[in-house]
Design a protein around this motif. Structure first.
Motif, PDB file in Angstrom:
ATOM      1  N   SER A  90      -3.812 134.530   5.598  1.00  0.00           N
ATOM      2  CA  SER A  90      -2.605 133.717   5.457  1.00  0.00           C
ATOM      3  C   SER A  90      -2.642 132.545   6.421  1.00  0.00           C
ATOM      4  O   SER A  90      -3.486 132.476   7.323  1.00  0.00           O
ATOM      5  CB  SER A  90      -1.366 134.569   5.728  1.00  0.00           C
ATOM      6  OG  SER A  90      -1.293 134.894   7.108  1.00  0.00           O
ATOM      7  N   SER A  91      -1.698 131.615   6.250  1.00  0.00           N
ATOM      8  CA  SER A  91      -1.637 130.450   7.128  1.00  0.00           C
ATOM      9  C   SER A  91      -1.343 130.831   8.570  1.00  0.00           C
ATOM     10  O   SER A  91      -1.677 130.098   9.499  1.00  0.00           O
ATOM     11  CB  SER A  91      -0.554 129.485   6.621  1.00  0.00           C
ATOM     12  OG  SER A  91       0.705 130.144   6.550  1.00  0.00           O
ATOM     13  N   SER A  92      -0.734 132.005   8.772  1.00  0.00           N
ATOM     14  CA  SER A  92      -0.446 132.477  10.126  1.00  0.00           C
ATOM     15  C   SER A  92      -1.603 133.268  10.729  1.00  0.00           C
ATOM     16  O   SER A  92      -1.515 133.746  11.864  1.00  0.00           O
ATOM     17  CB  SER A  92       0.807 133.347  10.117  1.00  0.00           C
ATOM     18  OG  SER A  92       0.605 134.514   9.334  1.00  0.00           O
ATOM     19  N   GLY A  93      -2.672 133.418   9.952  1.00  0.00           N
ATOM     20  CA  GLY A  93      -3.850 134.122  10.455  1.00  0.00           C
ATOM     21  C   GLY A  93      -3.917 135.589  10.109  1.00  0.00           C
ATOM     22  O   GLY A  93      -4.893 136.261  10.458  1.00  0.00           O
ATOM     23  N   GLN A  94      -2.911 136.133   9.434  1.00  0.00           N
ATOM     24  CA  GLN A  94      -2.953 137.536   9.031  1.00  0.00           C
ATOM     25  C   GLN A  94      -3.971 137.722   7.918  1.00  0.00           C
ATOM     26  O   GLN A  94      -4.101 136.872   7.032  1.00  0.00           O
ATOM     27  CB  GLN A  94      -1.580 138.000   8.554  1.00  0.00           C
ATOM     28  CG  GLN A  94      -0.542 138.082   9.650  1.00  0.00           C
ATOM     29  CD  GLN A  94       0.763 138.631   9.144  1.00  0.00           C
ATOM     30  OE1 GLN A  94       1.175 138.327   8.030  1.00  0.00           O
ATOM     31  NE2 GLN A  94       1.437 139.431   9.947  1.00  0.00           N
ATOM     32  N   SER A  95      -4.692 138.824   7.968  1.00  0.00           N
ATOM     33  CA  SER A  95      -5.735 139.067   6.979  1.00  0.00           C
ATOM     34  C   SER A  95      -5.581 140.436   6.358  1.00  0.00           C
ATOM     35  O   SER A  95      -4.959 141.336   6.912  1.00  0.00           O
ATOM     36  CB  SER A  95      -7.122 138.929   7.615  1.00  0.00           C
ATOM     37  OG  SER A  95      -7.296 139.910   8.625  1.00  0.00           O
ATOM     38  N   SER A  96      -6.158 140.568   5.169  1.00  0.00           N
ATOM     39  CA  SER A  96      -6.155 141.841   4.464  1.00  0.00           C
ATOM     40  C   SER A  96      -7.332 141.852   3.516  1.00  0.00           C
ATOM     41  O   SER A  96      -7.962 140.816   3.272  1.00  0.00           O
ATOM     42  CB  SER A  96      -4.846 142.040   3.690  1.00  0.00           C
ATOM     43  OG  SER A  96      -4.689 141.026   2.719  1.00  0.00           O
ATOM     44  N   ASN A  97      -7.666 143.030   2.992  1.00  0.00           N
ATOM     45  CA  ASN A  97      -8.747 143.090   2.017  1.00  0.00           C
ATOM     46  C   ASN A  97      -8.481 144.153   0.964  1.00  0.00           C
ATOM     47  O   ASN A  97      -7.703 145.090   1.158  1.00  0.00           O
ATOM     48  CB  ASN A  97     -10.099 143.345   2.687  1.00  0.00           C
ATOM     49  CG  ASN A  97     -10.301 144.784   3.109  1.00  0.00           C
ATOM     50  OD1 ASN A  97     -10.002 145.138   4.245  1.00  0.00           O
ATOM     51  ND2 ASN A  97     -10.811 145.618   2.216  1.00  0.00           N
ATOM     52  N   GLY A  98      -9.133 143.976  -0.168  1.00  0.00           N
ATOM     53  CA  GLY A  98      -9.082 144.928  -1.255  1.00  0.00           C
ATOM     54  C   GLY A  98     -10.393 144.855  -2.018  1.00  0.00           C
ATOM     55  O   GLY A  98     -11.397 144.357  -1.497  1.00  0.00           O
ATOM     56  N   THR A  99     -10.382 145.315  -3.257  1.00  0.00           N
ATOM     57  CA  THR A  99     -11.609 145.413  -4.043  1.00  0.00           C
ATOM     58  C   THR A  99     -11.353 144.860  -5.442  1.00  0.00           C
ATOM     59  O   THR A  99     -10.216 144.812  -5.906  1.00  0.00           O
ATOM     60  CB  THR A  99     -12.064 146.882  -4.126  1.00  0.00           C
ATOM     61  OG1 THR A  99     -12.228 147.399  -2.803  1.00  0.00           O
ATOM     62  CG2 THR A  99     -13.381 147.029  -4.874  1.00  0.00           C
ATOM     63  N   ASP A 113      -2.584 143.477  -8.402  1.00  0.00           N
ATOM     64  CA  ASP A 113      -1.762 142.344  -7.978  1.00  0.00           C
ATOM     65  C   ASP A 113      -1.440 142.421  -6.490  1.00  0.00           C
ATOM     66  O   ASP A 113      -1.438 141.403  -5.797  1.00  0.00           O
ATOM     67  CB  ASP A 113      -0.466 142.290  -8.784  1.00  0.00           C
ATOM     68  CG  ASP A 113       0.443 141.184  -8.308  1.00  0.00           C
ATOM     69  OD1 ASP A 113       0.126 140.006  -8.575  1.00  0.00           O
ATOM     70  OD2 ASP A 113       1.453 141.480  -7.648  1.00  0.00           O
ATOM     71  N   HIS A 114      -1.161 143.628  -5.980  1.00  0.00           N
ATOM     72  CA  HIS A 114      -0.760 143.698  -4.574  1.00  0.00           C
ATOM     73  C   HIS A 114      -1.900 143.328  -3.632  1.00  0.00           C
ATOM     74  O   HIS A 114      -1.668 142.958  -2.489  1.00  0.00           O
ATOM     75  CB  HIS A 114      -0.182 145.075  -4.236  1.00  0.00           C
ATOM     76  CG  HIS A 114      -1.184 146.183  -4.105  1.00  0.00           C
ATOM     77  ND1 HIS A 114      -1.496 147.033  -5.145  1.00  0.00           N
ATOM     78  CD2 HIS A 114      -1.935 146.592  -3.061  1.00  0.00           C
ATOM     79  CE1 HIS A 114      -2.383 147.922  -4.737  1.00  0.00           C
ATOM     80  NE2 HIS A 114      -2.673 147.672  -3.478  1.00  0.00           N
ATOM     81  N   VAL A 115      -3.139 143.396  -4.109  1.00  0.00           N
ATOM     82  CA  VAL A 115      -4.278 142.982  -3.288  1.00  0.00           C
ATOM     83  C   VAL A 115      -4.257 141.477  -3.042  1.00  0.00           C
ATOM     84  O   VAL A 115      -4.535 141.003  -1.942  1.00  0.00           O
ATOM     85  CB  VAL A 115      -5.614 143.397  -3.948  1.00  0.00           C
ATOM     86  CG1 VAL A 115      -6.803 142.735  -3.252  1.00  0.00           C
ATOM     87  CG2 VAL A 115      -5.767 144.911  -3.922  1.00  0.00           C
ATOM     88  N   ILE A 116      -3.893 140.704  -4.083  1.00  0.00           N
ATOM     89  CA  ILE A 116      -4.023 139.246  -4.005  1.00  0.00           C
ATOM     90  C   ILE A 116      -2.665 138.538  -3.939  1.00  0.00           C
ATOM     91  O   ILE A 116      -2.610 137.306  -4.007  1.00  0.00           O
ATOM     92  CB  ILE A 116      -4.834 138.707  -5.195  1.00  0.00           C
ATOM     93  CG1 ILE A 116      -4.225 139.152  -6.557  1.00  0.00           C
ATOM     94  CG2 ILE A 116      -6.264 139.210  -5.113  1.00  0.00           C
ATOM     95  CD1 ILE A 116      -3.051 138.352  -7.037  1.00  0.00           C
ATOM     96  N   ALA A 117      -1.574 139.290  -3.795  1.00  0.00           N
ATOM     97  CA  ALA A 117      -0.239 138.691  -3.830  1.00  0.00           C
ATOM     98  C   ALA A 117      -0.080 137.583  -2.798  1.00  0.00           C
ATOM     99  O   ALA A 117       0.606 136.588  -3.043  1.00  0.00           O
ATOM    100  CB  ALA A 117       0.833 139.765  -3.630  1.00  0.00           C
ATOM    101  N   ALA A 118      -0.709 137.728  -1.632  1.00  0.00           N
ATOM    102  CA  ALA A 118      -0.585 136.709  -0.590  1.00  0.00           C
ATOM    103  C   ALA A 118      -1.158 135.375  -1.028  1.00  0.00           C
ATOM    104  O   ALA A 118      -0.746 134.315  -0.539  1.00  0.00           O
ATOM    105  CB  ALA A 118      -1.269 137.182   0.699  1.00  0.00           C
TER     106      ALA A 118
END
Length: 375
Positions: A90-99, A113-118
């Protein structure tokens, strides 16, 4: 997918959203699950990188390929090249991952959808292929109502996941899950289908129930945060489901238990691919609404039993206006037998509000038909 942490204080892959449901609610229909979202006492945490359900049964497995013949080494070699790890920042630097999985040779990838919602809120998105190549990805279309999405990256002679069918699955059948649990790309786990026909509530980012899926596959193959959107495949390496959810036991403090306890859930491939094809064709998927909630009949109760039991009807909705009522058993949509929620999705996938569907049903043992005009 924002702002939650695992029990050790680290930010987990797929930034799962959580809600709580009493253990007794697992034995009732999805329409009652919302009543237990904030239940106290013994409970299960439903993690949106991993979520949960109601109940159903299926005949014993009849597949010729049993656990002894389900070669995870061969499956991994065949399927992993079609699997990617999806990273978002995200623009604030928060990160996440999925498959996700490549579903064609044009670089299109199926995921949750919840993987890429950001990404819909400006987060940057990249995919990591099994050969270590990383490339940017863009959002093609998302369907929050069904927790499915399609993203696209530059094609690079990618392996496309083989597609099976979820219409002939059996309880006890061996399956393999592939993905990036806790960010560990290229992970493979194997076990069985534990149940079919589960109901899965879908919370929004605030934890409120926004929708639910029906006819979900339950598996005890280990899936964890980060597996979201990844493939659940059969012993021939063919996609049969999209790993979406697990239930976890909460800690004594009431926090999420975190990892797999053998209750994992996947969206059936017949639903997922029907939605993905429409997203690729039009950029979106907004199915016309029938205005009903249904659960499959237990076919073990009668040799000829099939159909969808109507357990809720939306006031002034399409089905209500056509005369359908709670307790009706829908046997056909547009001349096709209705055995699962997937049949309902497939019957409406290319229809829009205002289109008509002929519905055959029984009420008190009497057969009738109705024309339902979708809203």
């Amino acid at each position: 997918m924002t702002g939650t942490s695992d029990p050790q204080g680290r930010r987990p892959p797929a930034s799962p959203r959580r809600f709580e449901i009493s253990s007794t609610a697992l034995a009732v229909m999805a329409g009652l699950l919302i009543l237990s979202l904030m239940a106290s006492g013994t409970a299960l945490w439903m993690v949106l990188s991993n979520r949960s359900t109601a109940a159903s049964t299926s005949p014993a497995a009849t597949s010729a390929t049993d656990a002894a013949e389900c070669n995870a080494v061969t499956i991994a070699d065949t399927v992993l090249p079609s699997v990617v790890t999806i990273h978002l920042t995200s623009s604030s630097g928060q990160s996440s991952n999925g498959t996700g999985s490549f579903i064609d040779e044009k670089g299109n990838i199926l995921t949750n959808d919840h993987v890429i919602a950001a990404a819909a809120n400006g987060a940057t998105m990249t995919v990591l292929r099994s050969d270590g190549v990383q490339s940017p990805a863009q959002l093609v279309g998302r369907v929050p109502r069904l927790d499915l999405a399609v993203i696209r990256t530059d094609p690079d002679k990618d392996t496309v996941v083989g597609t099976g069918t979820s219409s002939t699955l059996n309880v006890g059948q061996s399956v393999v899950a592939l993905g990036a649990p806790l960010g560990l790309s290229g992970s493979v786990t194997r076990d069985i289908i534990s149940a079919l026909g589960r109901q899965m509530p879908l919370p929004d980012a605030s934890g409120e129930l926004s929708a639910y899926l029906s006819d979900v596959i339950q598996t005890d193959a280990a899936i964890n945060p980060g597996n979201s959107g990844g493939p659940l495949v059969d012993c021939d390496g063919r996609l049969i489901g999209v790993d979406t959810a697990i239930a976890t036991v909460p800690t004594a403090e009431g926090a999420s238990g975190g990892g797999s306890v053998g209750l994992g859930f996947a969206i059936p491939v017949d639903t997922a691919m029907a939605v993905a094809k429409e997203v690729l064709r039009t950029g979106s998927f907004t199915p016309g609404s029938l205005g009903i909630s249904v659960v499959p009949l237990d076919e073990s109760s009668a040799a000829s039993a099939h159909g969808l039991y109507v357990n809720a009807v939306t006031a002034n909705g399409a089905a209500a206006r056509a005369g359908l009522k709670v307790g009706d058993v829908i046997t056909e949509f547009d001349g096709q037998k209705a055995r699962s929620f997937e049949d309902l999705v497939i019957a409406t996938v290319r229809k829009r509000a205002g289109d008509a569907i002929k519905v055959s049903y029984t009420r008190n043992g009497q057969s009738s038909t109705a024309t339902v005009r979708l809203t």
